[in-house]
Scaffold this motif. Structure first.
Motif, mmCIF file in Angstrom:
data_model
loop_
_atom_site.group_PDB
_atom_site.id
_atom_site.type_symbol
_atom_site.label_atom_id
_atom_site.label_comp_id
_atom_site.label_asym_id
_atom_site.label_seq_id
_atom_site.Cartn_x
_atom_site.Cartn_y
_atom_site.Cartn_z
ATOM 1 N N GLY A 111 1.082 -1.211 0.091
ATOM 2 C CA GLY A 111 0.068 0.128 0.126
ATOM 3 C C GLY A 111 0.920 1.141 -0.162
ATOM 4 O O GLY A 111 2.127 1.237 -0.205
ATOM 5 N N GLU A 112 -0.056 2.287 0.287
ATOM 6 C CA GLU A 112 0.791 3.610 0.503
ATOM 7 C C GLU A 112 2.168 3.683 1.338
ATOM 8 O O GLU A 112 3.110 4.432 0.949
ATOM 9 C CB GLU A 112 -0.244 4.715 0.715
ATOM 10 N N MET A 113 1.768 3.202 2.576
ATOM 11 C CA MET A 113 2.648 3.166 3.385
ATOM 12 C C MET A 113 4.018 2.532 2.912
ATOM 13 O O MET A 113 5.307 2.854 3.104
ATOM 14 C CB MET A 113 2.164 2.566 4.831
ATOM 15 N N GLN A 114 3.767 1.308 2.354
ATOM 16 C CA GLN A 114 4.913 0.370 1.913
ATOM 17 C C GLN A 114 5.917 1.264 0.992
ATOM 18 O O GLN A 114 7.067 1.266 0.972
ATOM 19 C CB GLN A 114 4.509 -0.883 1.444
ATOM 20 N N SER A 115 5.128 2.106 -0.041
ATOM 21 C CA SER A 115 5.914 2.636 -0.952
ATOM 22 C C SER A 115 6.538 3.828 -0.670
ATOM 23 O O SER A 115 7.565 4.199 -0.898
ATOM 24 C CB SER A 115 4.876 2.798 -2.273
ATOM 25 N N ALA A 116 5.991 4.616 0.468
ATOM 26 C CA ALA A 116 6.603 5.609 1.161
ATOM 27 C C ALA A 116 7.853 5.232 1.942
ATOM 28 O O ALA A 116 8.799 5.898 1.775
ATOM 29 C CB ALA A 116 5.736 6.259 2.179
ATOM 30 N N GLU A 117 7.614 3.902 2.614
ATOM 31 C CA GLU A 117 8.718 3.277 3.392
ATOM 32 C C GLU A 117 10.036 2.884 2.352
ATOM 33 O O GLU A 117 11.195 3.311 2.743
ATOM 34 C CB GLU A 117 8.298 2.225 4.280
ATOM 35 N N ALA A 118 9.616 2.395 1.199
ATOM 36 C CA ALA A 118 10.476 2.000 0.423
ATOM 37 C C ALA A 118 11.246 3.343 -0.274
ATOM 38 O O ALA A 118 12.487 3.253 -0.530
ATOM 39 C CB ALA A 118 9.881 1.276 -1.064
ATOM 40 N N ALA A 119 10.593 4.123 -0.695
ATOM 41 C CA ALA A 119 11.140 5.473 -0.983
ATOM 42 C C ALA A 119 12.180 6.164 -0.208
ATOM 43 O O ALA A 119 13.203 6.600 -0.377
ATOM 44 C CB ALA A 119 10.038 6.549 -1.385
ATOM 45 N N ILE A 120 11.827 6.057 1.164
ATOM 46 C CA ILE A 120 12.734 6.823 2.296
ATOM 47 C C ILE A 120 13.867 5.686 2.226
ATOM 48 O O ILE A 120 15.055 6.354 2.431
ATOM 49 C CB ILE A 120 12.097 6.614 3.483
ATOM 50 N N LYS A 121 13.780 4.491 2.348
ATOM 51 C CA LYS A 121 14.938 3.653 2.523
ATOM 52 C C LYS A 121 15.904 3.667 1.177
ATOM 53 O O LYS A 121 17.088 3.902 1.444
ATOM 54 C CB LYS A 121 14.453 2.059 2.507
ATOM 55 N N PHE B 156 16.105 6.508 -0.564
ATOM 56 C CA PHE B 156 16.744 7.840 -0.483
ATOM 57 C C PHE B 156 18.130 7.712 0.669
ATOM 58 O O PHE B 156 19.078 8.029 0.253
ATOM 59 C CB PHE B 156 15.841 8.907 -0.018
ATOM 60 N N LEU B 157 17.890 7.200 1.727
ATOM 61 C CA LEU B 157 18.769 6.927 2.652
ATOM 62 C C LEU B 157 20.052 6.156 2.225
ATOM 63 O O LEU B 157 21.118 6.776 2.358
ATOM 64 C CB LEU B 157 18.147 6.169 4.021
ATOM 65 N N PHE B 158 19.698 5.141 1.431
ATOM 66 C CA PHE B 158 20.827 4.414 1.106
ATOM 67 C C PHE B 158 21.664 5.118 0.171
ATOM 68 O O PHE B 158 22.845 5.111 0.255
ATOM 69 C CB PHE B 158 20.282 3.129 0.364
ATOM 70 N N LYS B 159 21.089 5.790 -0.861
ATOM 71 C CA LYS B 159 21.693 6.504 -1.762
ATOM 72 C C LYS B 159 22.420 7.796 -1.180
ATOM 73 O O LYS B 159 23.410 8.120 -1.642
ATOM 74 C CB LYS B 159 20.997 6.964 -2.989
#
Length: 96
Positions: free
Chosen positions: A1-11, A13-16
């Protein structure tokens, strides 16, 4: 859902931008150099070991000194690890 895609985007961003940023990578390589150097110096020659490490090896029932050395290094502060590396090696990477 929306929360999972937001979490993936944050991860992502942080990784890069944080975990793999050039300044973090330089620090990480410096830390790895210090840790590997200490492990090698302590493992190869007991005369390189601080008295407290030698006591820990003798006092505890480790199967080999290498587990005690790893535990000892893991418990070090950055400043202590840097000063120990400086004591044992001609050149110490800058961790600051």
């Amino acid at each position: 859902g929306e929360m999972q895609s937001a979490e993936a985007a944050i991860k992502s961003f942080l990784f890069k931008n944080v975990y793999r940023s050039p300044s973090v990578m330089v620090m990480r390589e410096a830390a790895e150099t210090i840790i590997a150097g200490l492990f090698s110096a302590y493992g190869n020659d007991p005369r390189n070991r601080p008295k407290s490490l030698e006591n820990q090896i003798n006092r505890q029932s480790y199967g080999s000194p290498f587990r005690a050395i790893a535990d000892f290094i893991a418990s070090m502060t950055d400043d202590y690890a840097i000063s120990e590396h400086h004591r044992l090696f001609d050149e110490t990477p800058d961790l600051r």
